[in-house]
Design a protein around this motif. Structure first.
Motif, PDB file in Angstrom:
ATOM      1  N   LYS A  86      18.916  77.496  77.851  1.00 42.81           N
ATOM      2  CA  LYS A  86      18.328  76.600  78.315  1.00 42.81           C
ATOM      3  C   LYS A  86      19.153  75.364  78.778  1.00 42.81           C
ATOM      4  CE  LYS A  86      13.777  77.265  75.792  1.00 42.81           C
ATOM      5  NZ  LYS A  86      12.726  76.352  74.674  1.00 42.81           N
ATOM      6  N   LEU A  87      20.128  74.923  78.326  1.00 44.91           N
ATOM      7  CA  LEU A  87      20.418  73.568  78.170  1.00 44.91           C
ATOM      8  C   LEU A  87      21.503  74.129  79.460  1.00 44.91           C
ATOM      9  CD1 LEU A  87      21.770  73.056  74.752  1.00 44.91           C
ATOM     10  CD2 LEU A  87      20.313  71.420  76.423  1.00 44.91           C
ATOM     11  N   ALA A  88      22.486  75.601  79.800  1.00 42.44           N
ATOM     12  CA  ALA A  88      23.367  75.874  80.877  1.00 42.44           C
ATOM     13  C   ALA A  88      22.724  76.321  82.231  1.00 42.44           C
ATOM     14  CB  ALA A  88      23.862  77.347  80.583  1.00 42.44           C
ATOM     15  N   GLN A  89      20.945  75.754  81.859  1.00 43.01           N
ATOM     16  CA  GLN A  89      20.125  75.893  83.364  1.00 43.01           C
ATOM     17  C   GLN A  89      20.239  74.456  83.684  1.00 43.01           C
ATOM     18  OE1 GLN A  89      18.418  79.220  84.376  1.00 43.01           O
ATOM     19  NE2 GLN A  89      19.711  79.403  83.249  1.00 43.01           N
ATOM     20  N   LYS A  90      21.085  73.477  82.748  1.00 44.74           N
ATOM     21  CA  LYS A  90      20.758  72.111  84.059  1.00 44.74           C
ATOM     22  C   LYS A  90      22.006  71.684  84.336  1.00 44.74           C
ATOM     23  CE  LYS A  90      17.276  70.629  80.794  1.00 44.74           C
ATOM     24  NZ  LYS A  90      16.748  70.232  79.138  1.00 44.74           N
ATOM     25  N   ILE A  91      23.026  72.519  84.673  1.00 40.89           N
ATOM     26  CA  ILE A  91      24.548  72.812  84.614  1.00 40.89           C
ATOM     27  C   ILE A  91      24.699  73.645  86.082  1.00 40.89           C
ATOM     28  CG2 ILE A  91      25.137  71.440  82.295  1.00 40.89           C
ATOM     29  CD1 ILE A  91      26.379  74.741  82.216  1.00 40.89           C
ATOM     30  N   LYS A  92      26.064  72.937  86.695  1.00 42.74           N
ATOM     31  CA  LYS A  92      26.001  74.087  87.963  1.00 42.74           C
ATOM     32  C   LYS A  92      26.517  74.618  88.021  1.00 42.74           C
ATOM     33  CE  LYS A  92      25.554  69.472  90.653  1.00 42.74           C
ATOM     34  NZ  LYS A  92      26.161  68.880  91.739  1.00 42.74           N
ATOM     35  N   ASN A  93      27.575  75.290  86.475  1.00 43.57           N
ATOM     36  CA  ASN A  93      29.071  75.813  86.203  1.00 43.57           C
ATOM     37  C   ASN A  93      28.952  76.696  85.323  1.00 43.57           C
ATOM     38  OD1 ASN A  93      31.338  77.310  86.109  1.00 43.57           O
ATOM     39  ND2 ASN A  93      32.460  76.107  87.507  1.00 43.57           N
ATOM     40  N   PHE A  94      27.894  77.527  85.249  1.00 39.36           N
ATOM     41  CA  PHE A  94      28.206  78.571  83.826  1.00 39.36           C
ATOM     42  C   PHE A  94      28.867  78.806  83.034  1.00 39.36           C
ATOM     43  CE2 PHE A  94      27.974  82.681  82.345  1.00 39.36           C
ATOM     44  CZ  PHE A  94      26.856  82.238  81.233  1.00 39.36           C
ATOM     45  N   TRP A  95      30.469  79.454  84.201  1.00 37.45           N
ATOM     46  CA  TRP A  95      31.292  79.455  83.079  1.00 37.45           C
ATOM     47  C   TRP A  95      31.975  78.854  82.641  1.00 37.45           C
ATOM     48  CZ3 TRP A  95      31.592  84.430  81.944  1.00 37.45           C
ATOM     49  CH2 TRP A  95      31.013  85.126  83.104  1.00 37.45           C
ATOM     50  N   LYS A  96      32.173  77.434  83.358  1.00 37.72           N
ATOM     51  CA  LYS A  96      32.569  75.967  82.444  1.00 37.72           C
ATOM     52  C   LYS A  96      31.752  76.098  81.251  1.00 37.72           C
ATOM     53  CE  LYS A  96      34.363  73.001  85.409  1.00 37.72           C
ATOM     54  NZ  LYS A  96      34.261  71.307  86.373  1.00 37.72           N
ATOM     55  N   ALA A  97      30.514  76.642  81.422  1.00 35.87           N
ATOM     56  CA  ALA A  97      29.340  76.052  79.408  1.00 35.87           C
ATOM     57  C   ALA A  97      30.388  77.023  78.545  1.00 35.87           C
ATOM     58  CB  ALA A  97      28.515  76.603  79.932  1.00 35.87           C
ATOM     59  N   VAL A  98      30.241  78.619  78.961  1.00 39.32           N
ATOM     60  CA  VAL A  98      30.986  79.737  78.389  1.00 39.32           C
ATOM     61  C   VAL A  98      32.543  79.274  77.889  1.00 39.32           C
ATOM     62  CG1 VAL A  98      32.144  81.679  78.752  1.00 39.32           C
ATOM     63  CG2 VAL A  98      29.997  81.438  79.942  1.00 39.32           C
ATOM     64  N   ARG A  99      33.297  78.659  78.884  1.00 41.46           N
ATOM     65  CA  ARG A  99      34.589  78.126  77.988  1.00 41.46           C
ATOM     66  C   ARG A  99      34.998  76.808  76.945  1.00 41.46           C
ATOM     67  NH1 ARG A  99      36.299  79.265  83.923  1.00 41.46           N
ATOM     68  NH2 ARG A  99      35.648  76.872  84.235  1.00 41.46           N
ATOM     69  N   GLY A 100      32.835  76.197  76.952  1.00 42.14           N
ATOM     70  CA  GLY A 100      32.555  74.966  76.320  1.00 42.14           C
ATOM     71  C   GLY A 100      33.116  73.836  76.864  1.00 42.14           C
TER      72      GLY A 100
END
Length: 107
Positions: free
Chosen positions: A80-94
């Protein structure tokens, strides 16, 4: 992926595995959970090195055998939180604060 293919992956991993049983159990659990939430939410929940270790234990690539986004992905807070950001892979990398979380909501 049908039930027989899933069972074959798990049975093969159990027969071949040598090492700490916690890792084997974690790999099987992540694989089974990933079938419901998808590989993208799974990558948000676990560190990259953990995902790679689990894939090695099971002899599969989660991206190849799991859905990208599963039917229960909406219950993963990290997704849910990742849906609010533009770059999924940045979220994966922390690199996006507050996204990587193991929380799973009921309902």
């Amino acid at each position: 992926m049908d039930a027989l293919e899933v069972q074959e992956i798990i049975d093969t991993a159990i027969k071949k595995y040598k090492g700490n049983v916690d890792v084997l159990e974690g790999a099987i659990g992540a694989f089974m959970f990933g079938r419901h939430v998808g590989w993208r939410p799974l990558f948000l929940i676990h560190h990259r090195s953990t995902v790679q270790r689990y894939e090695k234990v099971l002899g599969v690539s989660f991206r190849e055998v799991l859905p990208e986004v599963g039917q229960l992905a909406h219950r993963c807070l990290a997704w849910k939180l990742a849906q609010k950001i533009k770059n999924f892979w940045k979220a994966v990398r922390g690199e996006e604060p507050g996204v990587k979380t193991p929380m799973f909501e009921g309902g």
